[in-house]
Scaffold this motif. Structure first.
Motif, PDB file in Angstrom:
ATOM      1  N   MET B   1       4.594 -10.183  18.358  1.00  0.00           N
ATOM      2  CA  MET B   1       4.021  -9.905  17.357  1.00  0.00           C
ATOM      3  C   MET B   1       4.511  -9.093  16.698  1.00  0.00           C
ATOM      4  O   MET B   1       4.433  -7.480  17.429  1.00  0.00           O
ATOM      5  N   LYS B   2       4.823  -8.581  15.261  1.00  0.00           N
ATOM      6  CA  LYS B   2       5.751  -7.259  14.859  1.00  0.00           C
ATOM      7  C   LYS B   2       5.246  -6.839  13.652  1.00  0.00           C
ATOM      8  O   LYS B   2       4.679  -7.512  12.565  1.00  0.00           O
ATOM      9  N   ALA B   3       4.938  -5.924  13.280  1.00  0.00           N
ATOM     10  CA  ALA B   3       4.492  -5.481  11.693  1.00  0.00           C
ATOM     11  C   ALA B   3       4.795  -4.243  10.978  1.00  0.00           C
ATOM     12  O   ALA B   3       5.873  -3.368  12.036  1.00  0.00           O
ATOM     13  N   LYS B   4       5.891  -4.737   9.773  1.00  0.00           N
ATOM     14  CA  LYS B   4       6.767  -3.925   9.176  1.00  0.00           C
ATOM     15  C   LYS B   4       5.782  -3.393   8.076  1.00  0.00           C
ATOM     16  O   LYS B   4       5.404  -4.449   7.294  1.00  0.00           O
ATOM     17  N   LEU B   5       6.468  -1.793   7.662  1.00  0.00           N
ATOM     18  CA  LEU B   5       5.495  -1.366   6.792  1.00  0.00           C
ATOM     19  C   LEU B   5       6.384  -1.252   5.758  1.00  0.00           C
ATOM     20  O   LEU B   5       7.240  -0.992   5.504  1.00  0.00           O
ATOM     21  N   TRP B   6       5.907  -2.124   4.521  1.00  0.00           N
ATOM     22  CA  TRP B   6       6.978  -2.397   3.185  1.00  0.00           C
ATOM     23  C   TRP B   6       6.270  -1.009   2.026  1.00  0.00           C
ATOM     24  O   TRP B   6       7.083  -1.240   1.155  1.00  0.00           O
ATOM     25  N   GLY B   7       5.051  -1.277   1.933  1.00  0.00           N
ATOM     26  CA  GLY B   7       4.082  -0.068   1.152  1.00  0.00           C
ATOM     27  C   GLY B   7       3.072   0.487   1.885  1.00  0.00           C
ATOM     28  O   GLY B   7       2.449  -0.114   2.218  1.00  0.00           O
ATOM     29  N   THR B   8       3.260   1.940   1.793  1.00  0.00           N
ATOM     30  CA  THR B   8       2.254   2.941   2.436  1.00  0.00           C
ATOM     31  C   THR B   8       1.710   3.916   1.646  1.00  0.00           C
ATOM     32  O   THR B   8       0.114   3.776   1.938  1.00  0.00           O
ATOM     33  N   ARG B   9       1.678   3.050  -0.194  1.00  0.00           N
ATOM     34  CA  ARG B   9       1.052   4.320  -0.747  1.00  0.00           C
ATOM     35  C   ARG B   9      -0.362   3.384  -1.390  1.00  0.00           C
ATOM     36  O   ARG B   9      -0.372   2.220  -1.382  1.00  0.00           O
ATOM     37  N   GLY B  10      -1.420   4.788  -2.029  1.00  0.00           N
ATOM     38  CA  GLY B  10      -2.332   3.782  -1.819  1.00  0.00           C
ATOM     39  C   GLY B  10      -2.006   4.015  -3.972  1.00  0.00           C
ATOM     40  O   GLY B  10      -1.477   5.253  -4.201  1.00  0.00           O
ATOM     41  N   SER B  11      -3.545   3.968  -4.401  1.00  0.00           N
ATOM     42  CA  SER B  11      -3.776   3.747  -6.029  1.00  0.00           C
ATOM     43  C   SER B  11      -2.644   2.739  -7.024  1.00  0.00           C
ATOM     44  O   SER B  11      -3.183   2.734  -7.801  1.00  0.00           O
ATOM     45  N   ILE B  12      -1.656   4.182  -7.078  1.00  0.00           N
ATOM     46  CA  ILE B  12      -0.156   3.680  -7.805  1.00  0.00           C
ATOM     47  C   ILE B  12       0.749   3.650  -7.439  1.00  0.00           C
ATOM     48  O   ILE B  12       1.129   4.869  -6.809  1.00  0.00           O
ATOM     49  N   PRO B  13       1.763   3.194  -7.166  1.00  0.00           N
ATOM     50  CA  PRO B  13       3.376   3.199  -6.463  1.00  0.00           C
ATOM     51  C   PRO B  13       3.574   5.013  -7.601  1.00  0.00           C
ATOM     52  O   PRO B  13       3.782   5.670  -8.569  1.00  0.00           O
ATOM     53  N   ALA B  14       4.584   5.662  -6.447  1.00  0.00           N
ATOM     54  CA  ALA B  14       4.832   7.003  -6.583  1.00  0.00           C
ATOM     55  C   ALA B  14       6.100   7.280  -6.233  1.00  0.00           C
ATOM     56  O   ALA B  14       6.171   7.982  -5.113  1.00  0.00           O
ATOM     57  N   PRO B  15       7.424   6.387  -6.761  1.00  0.00           N
ATOM     58  CA  PRO B  15       8.610   7.036  -6.409  1.00  0.00           C
ATOM     59  C   PRO B  15       8.556   8.376  -6.717  1.00  0.00           C
ATOM     60  O   PRO B  15       8.024   9.144  -7.503  1.00  0.00           O
ATOM     61  N   GLY B  16       9.904   8.691  -6.541  1.00  0.00           N
ATOM     62  CA  GLY B  16      10.346   9.995  -7.005  1.00  0.00           C
ATOM     63  C   GLY B  16      11.380  11.006  -5.632  1.00  0.00           C
ATOM     64  O   GLY B  16      10.962  10.472  -4.542  1.00  0.00           O
ATOM     65  N   PRO B  17      11.737  12.050  -5.672  1.00  0.00           N
ATOM     66  CA  PRO B  17      12.840  12.214  -4.413  1.00  0.00           C
ATOM     67  C   PRO B  17      11.415  13.089  -3.520  1.00  0.00           C
ATOM     68  O   PRO B  17      11.592  13.574  -2.811  1.00  0.00           O
ATOM     69  N   GLU B  18      10.653  12.824  -4.032  1.00  0.00           N
ATOM     70  CA  GLU B  18       9.410  14.274  -3.037  1.00  0.00           C
ATOM     71  C   GLU B  18       8.314  13.066  -2.016  1.00  0.00           C
ATOM     72  O   GLU B  18       8.018  13.117  -1.318  1.00  0.00           O
ATOM     73  N   THR B  19       8.950  11.418  -2.572  1.00  0.00           N
ATOM     74  CA  THR B  19       8.160  10.538  -1.992  1.00  0.00           C
ATOM     75  C   THR B  19       9.578   9.624  -1.162  1.00  0.00           C
ATOM     76  O   THR B  19       8.607   8.836  -0.330  1.00  0.00           O
ATOM     77  N   ILE B  20      10.370  10.016  -0.670  1.00  0.00           N
ATOM     78  CA  ILE B  20      11.398   9.360  -0.856  1.00  0.00           C
ATOM     79  C   ILE B  20      11.277   8.888   1.173  1.00  0.00           C
ATOM     80  O   ILE B  20      11.850   7.938   1.424  1.00  0.00           O
ATOM     81  N   TYR B  22       8.335   8.718   3.079  1.00  0.00           N
ATOM     82  CA  TYR B  22       7.195   8.397   3.818  1.00  0.00           C
ATOM     83  C   TYR B  22       7.498   6.892   2.730  1.00  0.00           C
ATOM     84  O   TYR B  22       6.584   5.896   2.530  1.00  0.00           O
ATOM     85  N   GLY B  23       7.436   7.010   1.302  1.00  0.00           N
ATOM     86  CA  GLY B  23       7.521   5.810   0.494  1.00  0.00           C
ATOM     87  C   GLY B  23       6.951   5.955  -1.159  1.00  0.00           C
ATOM     88  O   GLY B  23       6.078   6.541  -0.165  1.00  0.00           O
ATOM     89  N   GLY B  24       7.238   5.301  -2.008  1.00  0.00           N
ATOM     90  CA  GLY B  24       6.455   5.063  -3.167  1.00  0.00           C
ATOM     91  C   GLY B  24       5.718   3.892  -3.432  1.00  0.00           C
ATOM     92  O   GLY B  24       4.781   3.623  -4.350  1.00  0.00           O
ATOM     93  N   ASN B  25       5.674   2.675  -1.986  1.00  0.00           N
ATOM     94  CA  ASN B  25       5.106   1.939  -3.427  1.00  0.00           C
ATOM     95  C   ASN B  25       4.385   1.499  -2.587  1.00  0.00           C
ATOM     96  O   ASN B  25       3.484   2.415  -1.541  1.00  0.00           O
ATOM     97  N   THR B  26       2.902   0.413  -3.273  1.00  0.00           N
ATOM     98  CA  THR B  26       1.516   0.508  -2.831  1.00  0.00           C
ATOM     99  C   THR B  26       1.701  -0.621  -1.937  1.00  0.00           C
ATOM    100  O   THR B  26       2.219  -1.237  -0.976  1.00  0.00           O
ATOM    101  N   SER B  27      -0.018  -0.618  -1.501  1.00  0.00           N
ATOM    102  CA  SER B  27       0.537  -1.527   0.559  1.00  0.00           C
ATOM    103  C   SER B  27       1.016  -2.965   0.541  1.00  0.00           C
ATOM    104  O   SER B  27       0.504  -3.828  -0.441  1.00  0.00           O
ATOM    105  N   CYS B  28       1.377  -2.545   1.641  1.00  0.00           N
ATOM    106  CA  CYS B  28       2.514  -4.574   1.839  1.00  0.00           C
ATOM    107  C   CYS B  28       3.055  -3.573   3.493  1.00  0.00           C
ATOM    108  O   CYS B  28       3.235  -2.926   3.914  1.00  0.00           O
ATOM    109  N   VAL B  29       2.392  -5.111   3.804  1.00  0.00           N
ATOM    110  CA  VAL B  29       2.821  -4.924   5.613  1.00  0.00           C
ATOM    111  C   VAL B  29       3.246  -6.523   5.700  1.00  0.00           C
ATOM    112  O   VAL B  29       2.537  -6.797   5.959  1.00  0.00           O
ATOM    113  N   GLY B  30       4.273  -6.273   5.798  1.00  0.00           N
ATOM    114  CA  GLY B  30       4.608  -7.542   6.770  1.00  0.00           C
ATOM    115  C   GLY B  30       4.498  -7.911   8.389  1.00  0.00           C
ATOM    116  O   GLY B  30       4.627  -6.979   9.178  1.00  0.00           O
TER     117      GLY B  30
END
Lengths: 137, 293
Positions: B1-20, B22-30
């Motif tokens: 089994m493999k798991a890949k993190l596609w979105g690690t953020r909570g609450s609201i997407p937080a894109p930007g240079p300060e989150t590049i 760890y990522g800014g996308n909200t929750s999703c794991v494949g």
């Protein structure tokens, strides 16, 4: 050990923060928790007693009616709430471990979820003050 | 089994240079099961990238929703496979006495919030309430259980062969409880996480931030670590980062988490901050001393 349903976990967490004596039974009527205030009323902390089977807890501390007769287990508010899925209310007397008697009002309500009944909660309000004595029964 | 993190953020997407990092996308794991079957855990904005990575495959996939807060479903209408007629998608989620899963999701996938309606999705989509008992998807056994958060919320456990993944992204098990003292069967989510090869768990707040957010449905760092230690998870990924947490903040939180984990008797490096696009290969876990006793 089987994981407790979330609704019982949350109920216990809430009850732990209350100063009102509160009791919690699972869907089988097993007494699975009572809070510190209830422990003061009964004279024994839950941690000392542990879980208690349905018939057993119903007679451990009385309860008694006005005439001193022990209440029928099936008529206890907590039992009615968990069995019938409806709230129940009663006034009776309980006897703590030191023999003192306490008149209380008890209100019980079922914990109903999308997956059916998970148990019931009873809250006790002391009404008549404590009284020392061996008590009836 | 493999798991890949596609979105690690909570609450609201937080894109930007300060989150590049760890990522800014909200929750999703494949999750790719041992037979190649694909699951998506939650459908936050990260599921958009997951969808794009799939090309024309697979023909069938399952989306397991923990709950219906926007940060866990907002990517659904941007999930490319949902717009292919040959794709079959099964969406699992928590039951509610109020309305069916389909109707609750349709509140988001409908006007005026969405340009498409559920009935207009070209794919073959179905909605299922998670059963109370374990069920199977391909070679995996799936278990869902209600966990302490706001509103009907599930955590999941996926067992595939000898490896296991526990996913509890929104979780406040310490609300009104002392996790150190509580009996195991009274800890929210414990059975899901018990002896998991990989635990992906809520790590939204630092201990200093938590007092201002009690009851919001998320954990302080010390709660997450205590939960992971009690459950004896082999590896823990802290997830659902607060949108205010920059990469620098998360670097410091991760270092603190690892120090605290070692102080609790855990293995150095077994706790980390979840970073977008990180992939985990879940091997069968080594038997713990408790399991071999």
């Amino acid at each position: 050990m089987t994981q407790k349903p979330l609704e019982l976990i949350l109920a216990r967490n809430l009850m732990s923060a209350l100063s009102t004596p509160a009791f919690l039974v699972d869907e089988g009527g097993v007494l699975v928790f009572y809070n510190e205030s209830a422990g003061l009323l009964l004279g024994k902390r839950f941690e000392e007693l542990g879980t208690v089977g349905p018939q057993e807890w119903g007679s451990m501390f009385g309860p008694f009616d006005d005439s001193g007769a022990q209440l029928v287990y099936d008529e206890l508010p907590l039992v009615k709430a968990v069995r019938n899925g409806r709230p129940a209310h009663a006034e009776f007397t309980i006897r703590s471990t030191d023999g003192s008697l306490h008149e209380v009002e008890a209100a019980a309500f079922p914990i109903l979820t999308a997956h059916g009944s998970q148990g019931a909660i009873a809250l006790f309000w002391p009404t008549g003050g404590g009284q020392n004595g061996a008590g009836p029964g | 089994m493999k798991a890949k993190l596609w979105g690690t953020r909570g609450s609201i997407p937080a894109p930007g240079p300060e989150t590049i990092r760890y990522g800014g996308n909200t929750s999703c794991v494949g999750v790719t099961l041992s037979d190649g079957s694909l699951l998506a855990l939650d459908a936050g904005s990260g599921i958009r990238s997951l969808g794009l990575s799939l090309g024309d495959e697979p023909a069938r996939l399952h989306i397991l929703l923990t709950h219906l807060h926007l940060d866990h479903i907002q990517g659904l209408v941007f999930f490319a496979p949902a717009f292919r007629p040959q794709t079959e998608i099964v969406i699992w989620g928590p039951a509610s006495p109020e309305a069916s899963l389909r109707d609750r999701i349709a509140r988001y996938i409908s006007a005026p919030l969405s340009p498409v309606e559920v009935r207009e999705l070209p794919c073959d989509v179905s909605f299922r309430h998670c059963p109370e008992t374990e069920w199977e998807i391909g070679p995996a056994r799936i278990r869902a259980a209600s966990v302490s958060h706001r509103g009907p919320t599930l955590g999941y456990r996926i067992d595939d062969g000898d490896s296991s993944l526990a996913y509890i992204p929104d979780h406040e098990p310490a609300l009104g409880a002392d996790l150190d003292q509580l009996e195991e069967d009274w800890i929210s989510g414990f059975d899901l996480a018990r002896d998991a090869s990989l635990l992906i768990h809520d790590g939204q707040y630092s201990d200093a931030e938590y007092p201002a957010h009690v009851g919001w449905g998320h954990s302080a760092l010390s709660h997450s670590l205590t939960f992971a230690r009690r459950a004896a998870a082999e590896r823990t990924v802290l997830f659902h980062h607060d949108p205010m947490h920059s990469d620098q903040f998360l670097d410091e939180l991760g270092a603190q988490a690892n120090r605290d984990w070692v102080d609790l008797g855990g293995r150095d490096g077994a706790v980390e901050i979840g970073a977008e696009r990180t992939e985990y290969e879940l091997a069968a876990r080594a038997l713990s001393p408790a399991a071999t006793a």
